[in-house]
Motif scaffolding. Structure first.
Motif, mmCIF file in Angstrom:
data_model
loop_
_atom_site.group_PDB
_atom_site.id
_atom_site.type_symbol
_atom_site.label_atom_id
_atom_site.label_comp_id
_atom_site.label_asym_id
_atom_site.label_seq_id
_atom_site.Cartn_x
_atom_site.Cartn_y
_atom_site.Cartn_z
ATOM 1 N N GLU A 81 10.009 5.999 5.801
ATOM 2 C CA GLU A 81 10.325 4.849 4.946
ATOM 3 C C GLU A 81 9.036 4.047 4.678
ATOM 4 O O GLU A 81 8.234 3.817 5.596
ATOM 5 N N GLY A 82 8.848 3.658 3.454
ATOM 6 C CA GLY A 82 7.710 2.781 3.132
ATOM 7 C C GLY A 82 6.393 3.525 3.014
ATOM 8 O O GLY A 82 5.330 2.928 2.972
ATOM 9 N N GLU A 83 6.475 4.844 2.969
ATOM 10 C CA GLU A 83 5.235 5.608 2.860
ATOM 11 C C GLU A 83 5.183 6.287 1.500
ATOM 12 O O GLU A 83 6.208 6.686 0.962
ATOM 13 N N ASP A 376 0.745 3.880 3.954
ATOM 14 C CA ASP A 376 1.702 2.807 4.225
ATOM 15 C C ASP A 376 1.638 1.846 3.042
ATOM 16 O O ASP A 376 0.596 1.219 2.795
ATOM 17 N N ARG A 377 2.747 1.779 2.316
ATOM 18 C CA ARG A 377 2.750 1.061 1.046
ATOM 19 C C ARG A 377 2.384 -0.414 1.245
ATOM 20 O O ARG A 377 1.609 -0.986 0.496
ATOM 21 N N ASP A 378 2.902 -1.010 2.285
ATOM 22 C CA ASP A 378 2.683 -2.440 2.462
ATOM 23 C C ASP A 378 1.252 -2.753 2.901
ATOM 24 O O ASP A 378 0.597 -3.627 2.353
ATOM 25 N N ALA A 379 0.811 -2.008 3.896
ATOM 26 C CA ALA A 379 -0.524 -2.309 4.433
ATOM 27 C C ALA A 379 -1.626 -1.695 3.573
ATOM 28 O O ALA A 379 -2.795 -2.013 3.738
ATOM 29 N N ASN A 380 -1.211 -0.816 2.632
ATOM 30 C CA ASN A 380 -2.169 -0.042 1.857
ATOM 31 C C ASN A 380 -3.203 0.619 2.765
ATOM 32 O O ASN A 380 -4.410 0.529 2.553
#
Lengths: 697, 585
Positions: A81-83, A376-380
């Motif tokens: 999730e989120g990747e 990781d989409r959020d942390a880039n």
């Protein structure tokens, strides 16, 4: 094929075994990072590689093959999730173009050769035929092209764009027609002894006080290689090759200079070491003007501008002087010229750093790549990679060569290098010794760029006795052939001509263009912050970005940069070292970059901490098991290597150490079929305690 | 941090190294003691050979052990046959090679190698020569190796030409190498000997005299002109490339120079009044050994030769007093011959009726005495050399070697004509090389004296006047044997040195306005009558003591000297110098 899976967790994954990547790998392993170093190629050193003659023929063939269509596979099963995924390029199709091969050596015994080389030979022959026909009509050329097949489409396209070939196009004798036997080396011989060649894709020399030599010494990586000092510096002037007197001994011995010129040259060289007010007055004005005003005369101006400073006529005085100083600082450290060349070719250098990395636990796989990065989409940030076998490997940093980026993300490199590789039968300037290693500067002339030429004799272990390996490099204007063949036909014999013609004959030649790694730009969305890009072999550092980057980071001042700027495409190691250092700094800001590697006997092995030296004795003194130690005794640093070398040269018996190296090398090269060269040839790795070894965790 | 390679700390390393060192030392000392006791017992066996080898490979500069080794080897040589001896010595040579790797400048190893090579039944000189080449390519200034090489070359008869090419090579790779240049200077005369030139000799002098046989110059150190020109070119390349490197300049001076003059009698002088004969040689000699014979009117004389000053065992001037009455009668004519048996040379001198003195000699101009440091090559060659060095001086106006060479060339060409330029260059030299300004002053003094002597010779007078020339030293005094008047006023002299006693004919000395504090050389001058020493630095009566040995001194001017302030100076002086009638204080 090894079926064993790789460990699934690393600190750093590095893609590509070119110089900068290898330096990063060595630096990171050295301070205890767990490094996975991959290269999709079957050989080390990427575009920095050196090939045997046969290896080069195979490489040429590979370049001509059409890249396989990249299979698109769904890796979503491996993501969480989120990747999200960033796909990487699976083939490096852009960096080498305009490949052309010409063979002039006698073709006797060709039939006896192995099938693959014959095939290759045929390809070359066709090329030759095609080249000769080019002059006749463009149409027939087109037809020829059709027959050549898809693999060469790109090349042909490039050629079609170029100007019509000049009149002095080489007209090699038609293949099969046996030449009058003048004990010339035949093509069969080249193939037969092909193993003794080490042909570099990139031709560069190292300044004796340059950043690479400093790094080699500082990090103790120098123990893995041997070096030779370039023996002379030549220049091409008024159609002749002349020796450039640059050291005191050269000036003394020079026959071209009058005694007054000798004095003027020596005085200039001594005086320009320190900055004077007179020099400051010329800031911003061309170096040539400064030289002219020193009343040096045409001879000396040519030598100083083109061969010593190696800058253009309009280069500002401060840069010219800085280049001159850099040259002079390196002069005399190891010999009468400021340059070093690694014995067995430049490809040794990245491999030495790889070896250092492996000694400190780095894991190596050739013919192994990464399909995509998992971000990781959020942390880039890149959390992991998926390798070519579909394994998910977590990592905290990814370092990769530009060519691994998806091509759609990279602007077409705006700049190329033109390269020519010649195998010749004699030196461009024969002398008493036939073991010269020469650097030849060819100043720009009538719009054609300045060409740097390196002529290697068999003493450099890059070609067989009786031949010379000549590397030509310049910045591309047209294709490599267009840029370099006029010079080649002027300096060398490419056709049968009168006996009086003393020029060296070309036995075999290769032309190609290589992307100037420096010039590629990353486009589109920014990469995750923990993905670092290394540029490939570079030519000039002529654009402001690089300058600003260097200035911004502050470590090497502008002065240092000037030292570098002048040396287009030939000795430019500075940027590689700098690039590696800055990537390392970003990954591990607290750590020292490439501290000296300890001597093997000083390494404390697991459980050894409290015990005395005697306890460790068996391990440390077991020479057979410890090539590291052997190496260390023989080659503590290049400075000593040089001495060692001198000594070796003087001894009648050939040096066993060198033979040994040769063998080691050959072993490395002979095992390309070994799919996964894990821990390649590093018994040291086994001695790293289980706790420290990433493979067991 | 995990995964990091653990490395021993420096303290640990130190500790280990220390232990290792101690261990090594123990072994070394034990072996050494074993060797000494064996030698004491006179044991000359293989084990001793082993032991010394062990020690010497760790420390090749242990002379006692090399000696012991030679004792063993000479012993083994007597008990083994030739083949075995050859083997032993060959092993010794390869052992020595390993020692030279430890210390390439070990006296002991090189000496032992020379010894072994000389004893080797079947020496392999080619191998030795290549060893030397190898060592010299690593360090081209290793003088041990140069010495050994010369020995090898001599023993194996390497052609001179090949050796010259060898020096070419070494000079080519680094011309700052005295050894190569010097070696060259020994080889060139052998390979390209100069052709002998007609020896110049002319008779001069005022009263009737006779000529001595021509005195041939030495030629065997000369090089033929064609080769010389090549050498000039080579060495010019060196000093134009690096004018601050003295090795090339020294070689250049050797090229321009010529051989020392041969030892001849340059002047024979006889004085009727003193009944004394004085002989001047071209070089200092020791005539007390009995090599100098005096024949008077065909009769060999038992002459007691003495140098002019007790300081000199070797001197260019020797005197002897004839028995009273031998030649005192002016009515008689006498013929003298002095034989210098050591060099089989002689000089005749005739003392005619009515003459009070007579001499026979070469003139300074004839022999170009003062150019002896520079060549007798054709003027045109020297002229072109001067031109090119001047060219260098334009580029490097402050280079001392260049300036000095210009001075020497100018002197060789025309010492009087270039006097002004020479003085100017000396001035520059003193400024650019102030550390050596005293040396340049002395050299300049020497040249000024030479010029003055030349002028005196041309004028054919016996007065030597060199006032106000900043002289700091006196030299060539042997050339002034016949001078009667000398004027040294207004210079910077600090003493009249013992050589001053060579001025056997001197009557008047003027040395006002100097800084003289020592009069040692005014010693037994038989004709000296007047001494003027105004404004000098003579401070004690003892300094004036030498004057007492001059019997005819009657006038002494000491005004402006500190000594005049001494109490009772007048009476003290009257006692010290009774002959002086005219004392000025």
């Amino acid at each position: 094929m090894a079926t064993e899976d790789l460990p699934s967790d690393f600190d750093i994954v590095i893609l590509g075994t070119g110089l900068a990547e290898s330096v990063v790998a060595a630096a990171c392993s050295r301070v205890g990072q767990r490094v996975l170093h991959l290269d999709r190629r079957s050989y080390y050193a990427a575009n920095w590689a050196s090939f045997t003659f046969n290896g080069l023929l195979t490489w040429i063939q590979e370049q001509n093959e059409e890249p396989k269509p990249e299979e698109v596979r769904d890796w979503s099963g491996l993501t969480e999730e989120g990747e999200e995924l960033i796909h990487l390029s699976q083939a490096d199709s852009a960096s080498i173009t305009n490949l052309q091969v010409f063979s002039y050596a006698s073709e006797e015994e060709e039939e006896e050769e192995a099938a693959n080389t014959t095939e290759e030979e045929k390809a070359a022959d066709e090329e030759v035929v095609k080249e000769s026909s080019e002059t006749e009509s463009a149409d027939s050329k087109e037809e020829e092209e059709e027959k050549e097949g898809a693999g060469e489409e790109e090349e042909q396209a490039n050629q079609a764009e170029g100007e019509e070939p000049e009149a002095d196009q080489p007209h090699p004798s038609s293949p099969g027609q046996s030449e009058p036997s003048r004990e010339k080396i035949s093509y069969a011989q080249l193939v037969k002894e092909g193993r003794r060649f080490n042909i570099d894709l990139v031709s560069k020399l190292m300044f004796s006080r340059g950043s690479l030599v400093d790094l080699l010494i500082k990090s103790n990586v120098s123990r893995y290689a041997e070096f030779k000092n370039v023996t002379r510096i030549l220049t091409y002037r008024h159609g002749n090759i002349e020796q450039v007197p640059c050291s005191r001994a050269d000036v003394f011995a020079s026959r071209q200079l009058s005694v007054v010129e000798k004095r003027k040259l020596m005085r200039f060289l001594t005086s320009c070491v320190e900055e004077t007010e007179e020099q400051t007055a010329y800031h911003g004005r061309p170096y040539l003007e400064f030289l002219r005003d020193q009343q040096l005369g045409d001879n000396l101006q040519h030598f100083l501008l083109h061969s010593i400073a190696m800058v253009a006529e309009d280069t500002p005085t401060e840069e010219g002087l800085a280049s001159t100083r850099h040259f002079l600082r390196s002069l005399g450290r190891y010999g009468n010229t400021p340059f070093l060349f690694p014995v067995y070719g430049l490809g040794e250098i990245p491999q030495c750093f790889c070896r250092m990395s492996a000694v400190f636990g780095g894991i190596y796989c050739l013919r192994h790549s990464v399909h995509c990065l998992i971000v990781d989409r959020d942390a880039n940030r890149c959390k992991a990679v998926i390798d070519s076998r579909g394994q998910r490997i977590s990592c905290s940093h990814v370092v990769m060569e530009t060519s691994y980026l998806d091509r759609s993300k990279v602007a077409t490199p705006p700049r190329f290098l033109s390269r020519a590789v010649l195998i010749t039968d004699s030196s461009v300037l024969p002398s008493e010794s036939n073991q010269q290693i020469s650097m030849v500067t060819v100043p720009p002339e009538g719009g054609s760029p300045a060409v740097k030429m390196v002529e290697l004799s068999s003493s450099s272990m890059t070609c067989i006795p009786g031949t010379y390996l000549v590397h030509l490099t310049c910045r591309s204007v047209g294709s490599a052939h267009q840029d370099l063949s006029p010079l080649v036909t002027r300096m060398f014999r490419t056709t049968e001509s009168q006996e009086e013609d003393r020029r060296p004959s070309v036995l075999w030649s290769l032309y190609f263009n290589m992307a100037d790694g420096m010039a590629s730009q990353v486009e589109g969305q920014p990469l995750p912050s923990n993905v670092h890009i290394c540029h490939g072999p570079d030519s000039a550092l002529g654009h402001e970005d690089a300058v600003q980057q260097v200035r911004h980071l502050g470590s090497p001042g502008p002065h240092r940069w000037y030292c570098v700027k002048g040396y287009h495409g030939l000795q430019l190691f500075f940027f590689c070292c700098f690039q590696a250092a800055s990537i390392f700094q970003r990954i591990l800001p607290e750590e020292e970059f490439c501290p000296p590697a300890p001597n093997p006997e000083d390494i404390v092995y697991d459980g050894d901490n409290s015990s005395t030296g005697e306890d460790r004795g068996d391990m440390g003194q077991d020479d057979g098991q410890n090539p590291e130690q052997n190496q260390n005794q023989e080659n503590p640093d290049p400075e000593q290597n040089q001495n060692q070398e001198n000594r070796n040269q003087n001894q009648e018996n050939p040096d066993p150490e060198q033979n040994q190296n040769q063998e080691n090398r050959n072993q490395n090269q002979e095992n390309p079929d070994q799919e996964q060269n894990q821990n390649q040839g590093n018994p040291e790795l086994q001695r790293v305690g289980p706790e420290e070894s990433p493979s067991s965790s | 941090m995990h995964g990091r390679v653990k490395v021993k700390t420096t303290a640990q390393q130190e500790e280990e190294k220390k232990k290792e060192r101690e261990k090594k030392l123990k072994v070394y000392v034990a072996a050494r003691d074993a060797c000494f006791s064996k030698r004491k017992d006179g044991v000359l066996d293989d084990e001793a050979l082993q032991l010394t080898q062990q020690l010497l490979s760790a420390n090749p500069d242990f002379a006692t052990l090399w000696n012991y080794r030679r004792e063993i080897l000479t012993h083994l040589e007597t008990v083994k046959d030739e083949d075995e001896a050859q083997k032993i010595y060959e092993a010794e040579l390869s052992f020595l090679e390993s020692c030279l790797k430890v210390n390439p400048k070990s006296y002991g190893s090189w000496h032992h190698r020379g010894w072994v090579s000389a004893r080797l039944p079947r020496p392999d000189w080619a191998r030795e020569l290549s060893l030397c080449d190898r060592c010299l390519s690593l360090d081209d200034r290793n003088f041990h190796c140069w010495d050994y090489r010369r020995m090898v070359v001599k023993m194996s008869g390497v052609p001179v030409k090949q050796e010259l090419e060898f020096t070419d090579r070494l000079i080519g790779s680094n011309f700052s190498n005295y050894s190569s240049w010097h070696y060259r200077s020994t080889l060139l005369p052998l390979l390209h000997p100069g052709s002998p030139e007609p020896p110049p000799s002319r008779c001069g002098g005022d009263p009737p005299h006779s000529c001595s046989p021509p005195s041939p110059q030495a030629h065997f150190h000369r090089v033929c002109e064609e080769q010389l020109l090549k050498e000039y070119e080579l060495v010019q390349n060196a000093f134009f490339t690096d004018p601050n490197d003295q090795s090339a300049w020294f070689y250049y001076r050797w090229l321009l120079g010529r051989a020392e003059r041969e030892e001849v009698i340059s002047c024979a002088y006889v004085s009727r009044e003193q009944e004394r004969v004085a002989v001047a040689f071209s070089r200092p000699v020791n005539a007390q050994s009995g090599g100098l014979l005096l024949v008077l009117d065909g009769q060999p004389q038992r002459a007691e030769w003495r140098s002019v000053h007790p300081h000199f065992k070797h001197s260019p001037v020797w005197i002897c007093d004839l028995p009273p009455g031998t030649i005192s009668d002016v009515a008689n004519e006498h013929n003298l011959t002095v034989h210098w048996t050591e060099k089989h040379t002689h000089r005749d001198c005739a003392l005619y009726t009515g003459r009070s003195e007579s001499w026979c000699r070469d003139t300074a101009t004839d022999l170009e005495l003062f150019r002896s440091e520079l060549s007798v090559e054709k003027t045109s060659v020297l002229q072109s050399e001067l031109q090119s060095v001047n060219q260098l001086q334009e580029l490097e106006p402050l280079n001392k070697w260049c300036l000095l060479t210009i001075i020497l060339l100018m002197r060789a060409l025309d010492p009087l004509g270039y006097e002004k330029e020479t003085l100017a260059h000396f001035q520059t030299l003193k400024e650019v090389d102030s550390v050596r300004s005293a040396y340049y002053s002395d050299l300049c003094s020497k040249f000024m004296i030479e010029n003055t002597i030349l002028k005196m010779e041309y004028a054919e007078v016996r007065v030597f006047s060199i006032s106000d020339r900043n002289l700091t030293t006196l030299c060539h005094l042997d050339q002034l044997l016949l001078v009667t008047h000398i004027n040294l006023s207004s210079n910077q002299l600090r003493r009249l040195p013992p050589q001053f006693a060579m001025l056997q004919c001197l009557e008047v000395v003027e040395a006002d306005n100097n800084s003289i504090e020592n009069l040692e050389g005014v010693y037994h001058l038989p004709k000296l009558e007047e001494v003027s020493l105004k404004n000098n630095k003579i401070s004690t009566l003892a300094d004036l003591q030498p004057l007492a040995s001059c019997p005819k001194l009657r006038r002494l001017d000491l005004r402006g000297n500190p000594v005049t302030q001494t109490a009772n100076v007048e009476s003290e002086l009257a006692e010290l110098l009774p002959s002086v009638a005219d004392l000025l204080l």
